[in-house]
Enzyme design. Structure first.
Site, PDB file in Angstrom:
ATOM      1  CB  THR A 119      -1.027   0.086   1.263  1.00  0.00           C
ATOM      2  OG1 THR A 119      -1.727  -1.181   1.321  1.00  0.00           O
ATOM      3  CG2 THR A 119      -2.060   1.206   1.061  1.00  0.00           C
ATOM      4  CD  GLU A 146      -5.091  -9.233   8.720  1.00  0.00           C
ATOM      5  OE1 GLU A 146      -5.221 -10.012   9.990  1.00  0.00           O
ATOM      6  OE2 GLU A 146      -4.755  -8.145   8.819  1.00  0.00           O
ATOM      7  CE  LYS A 200      -4.547  -1.976  -0.033  1.00  0.00           C
ATOM      8  NZ  LYS A 200      -5.265  -3.385   0.151  1.00  0.00           N
ATOM      9  CG  ASN A 204      -8.204  -1.288   2.641  1.00  0.00           C
ATOM     10  OD1 ASN A 204      -9.130  -2.124   2.084  1.00  0.00           O
ATOM     11  ND2 ASN A 204      -6.846  -1.720   2.551  1.00  0.00           N
ATOM     12  CB  CYS A 256      -5.116  -3.069   5.184  1.00  0.00           C
ATOM     13  SG  CYS A 256      -4.318  -4.191   4.274  1.00  0.00           S
ATOM     14  CG  ASP A 260      -4.603   0.847   3.548  1.00  0.00           C
ATOM     15  OD1 ASP A 260      -3.295   1.250   3.711  1.00  0.00           O
ATOM     16  OD2 ASP A 260      -5.116   0.133   2.930  1.00  0.00           O
TER      17      ASP A 260
END
Length: 391
Positions: A119, A146, A200, A204, A256, A260
Site C-alpha cells: 500500500t 487475513e 486501494k 479500505n 491495512c 490506509d
C-alpha cells in the site's frame, strides 16, 4: 516466466504460492525464518489454502535472501514489503519498496517489470519511476483478507493495474490465468497509477467507515439500552445495505485499515473533507467508549483474551483490543494476556499467561474482541461486543 516476489507476508506469500503453480517463482525476504519455513513446505502465515498448496501442490518455488540471486533473471518482480504510516512524520514509510527497486536496478539483467503490491500514497508510483529512471514500474492493489489471502487470489473480485502499457496487460493476464474463475468472471481494469493507488485507499477507508458506523450504532444501543442485534438485523435486510461488515467490535485494526485511512486523510490535506477525518476519529472514540464502560464495572483484574484481530488470523498488529488494554492500564487496572502466538513472558508490561485455565481463574473480567467457544464456561466473566462470531 521467472517471477520474484519480495516480502513474504500475507500478500507476498499468497501470490508467490499461487503463481508458482504455472511459473518459476523466487521468494525473497530478509527474514530467513520465513524462507526456511517455505523450504520445508510450511506456511509463514496462518492461511489454510496456503498450507494446503505447500503440502499437496507441485510448485516451482525457491527461496533466497540474496538480492543478486533473487532479481538477476526475473521477468517480473512483485514488491509486497511492509509499508507503515508514521504518525510522527505524518507520512507513509515506503523505504522498503525503494530498497527493493534499488536492488532490482543493480542486479536485474532482463529489464524486469516491477509491480508494487504494497500500500502506497497516491502519486508514489510516478515519483519512483522518475526518481529511479525506470519506466516499467506499475501499481496493482491487492484486496485480500487475513486468513484467506490465497483464496482471494484464486477468486479475485477484480484485477486492477495502474498502467495501460502492454507489459501491464501481460501482468493482468498472468493474474487471471492462475485464478480459478474464468476470464469472463474477472473484471480487469487498466487505469493510471494515481487512480489505482486511490482505489486501494478509498476501498479500505470505506470498509473502515462501515465498521465505524456499526460500532457507533452499537454504542448508541448500549447507552440507550436497545438490543443491537435487533437494530442491525432490521437494517441489514435492506439490499442496499446488506448483512456484511456489520458485526460490532472494539474498533478496526490490523495491517491495512488503520494505516490506509490515515494515509488517505493525509492525501486529503488540501481537499475539503469531513468524512475521512471522521472515520479516523470514530475509531478512537469507540475505543474510549469501550474503555470507559469497562472502568465503570470496576474489575480488579482484566484478562485480555487474544490479541489477534479475528478468528483464523495470526496478525495482532494494531489490533483494537490493544487500544482498550492501554487505556484501562493507564487508569490502574491490572491486566493479563492470553495469546498462544506470543513467546514472550510479558506484553506491554502485562504478564502473558500461557495456560487458559489459569488465565480464566485469575481474571475477574475477560475482554474478548471476538468470542470463542472456549470461553463458554466463563461467559459470565466475558465482556465483548461481538454478536455474530465473525468478521
Amino acid at each position: 516466466m521467472n517471477i520474484t516476489v519480495a516480502g513474504m507476508g500475507y500478500v507476498g506469500t499468497s501470490i508467490a504460492v499461487l503463481l508458482s503453480t504455472k511459473h518459476n517463482v523466487t521468494c525473497y525476504d530478509i527474514d530467513k525464518k520465513k524462507l526456511d519455513l517455505i523450504d520445508k513446505k510450511k506456511s509463514p502465515i496462518d492461511d489454510p489454502e496456503i498450507i494446503n498448496f505447500l503440502k499437496k501442490k507441485k510448485l516451482n518455488l525457491s527461496t533466497t535472501s540474496s538480492p543478486k540471486t533473487a532479481f538477476k533473471k526475473s521477468h517480473y518482480v512483485i514488491i509486497s514489503t511492509p509499508t507503515n504510516y508514521d504518525p510522527v512524520t505524518n507520512k507513509f514509510d515506503t523505504s522498503s519498496i525503494e530498497l527493493v527497486i534499488k536492488e532490482i536496478k543493480r542486479n536485474n539483467t532482463n529489464n524486469a517489470t516491477i509491480i508494487i503490491k504494497s500500500t502506497i500514497p497516491v502519486g508514489f508510483t510516478k515519483k519512483v519511476k522518475k526518481k529511479y529512471s525506470y519506466k516499467k514500474i506499475l501499481f496493482s492493489p491487492e484486496f485480500l483478507r487475513e486468513g484467506s489471502a490465497l483464496k482471494d487470489n484464486l477468486y479475485p473480485s477484480r484485477v486492477i493495474i495502474g498502467s495501460k502499457q502492454s507489459y501491464a496487460k501481460k501482468f493482468a493476464d498472468i493474474l487471471v490465468d492462475v485464478a480459478e474463475l474464468s476470464r469472463d468472471e474477472i473484471p480487469v481494469l487498466l487505469m493510471k497509477s494515481n487512480e489505482a493507488e486511490a482505489v486501494k485507499l478509498f476501498a479500505n477507508t470505506y470498509l473502515a467507515m462501515r465498521i465505524a458506523y456499526f460500532n457507533e450504532l452499537d454504542s448508541y444501543c448500549a447507552v440507550k439500552k436497545l438490543d443491537t442485534n435487533s437494530v442491525i438485523s432490521g437494517i441489514g435486510y435492506d439490499k442496499r445495505i446488506g448483512n456484511h461488515y456489520n458485526n460490532p467490535s472494539f474498533g478496526y485494526g490490523g495491517y491495512c485499515l488503520p494505516k490506509d485511512t490515515q494515509q488517505l486523510r493525509k492525501n486529503f490535506e488540501n481537499v475539503p473533507n469531513s468524512i475521512i477525518q471522521a472515520v479516523v476519529d470514530a475509531n478512537s472514540t469507540r475505543k474510549d467508549f469501550i474503555a470507559s464502560t469497562i472502568l465503570k464495572i470496576k474489575p480488579k483484574t482484566v484478562g485480555i483474551y487474544r490479541l489477534t484481530m479475528k478468528e483464523g488470523s495470526d496478525n495482532y498488529r494494531d489490533s483494537s483490543i490493544q487500544g482498550i488494554m492501554k487505556r484501562i492500564k493507564k487508569k490502574g487496572i491490572k491486566t493479563f494476556v492470553y495469546e498462544p502466538l506470543l513467546k514472550e513472558k510479558t506484553f506491554f508490561k502485562s504478564e502473558v499467561i500461557k495456560n487458559l485455565t489459569m488465565f480464566k481463574k485469575r481474571s475477574s473480567l475477560i475482554l474478548a474482541n471476538r468470542l470463542n467457544n472456549e470461553l463458554d464456561d466463563v461467559k459470565e466473566k466475558v465482556f465483548s461486543r461481538d454478536i455474530y462470531k465473525r468478521d
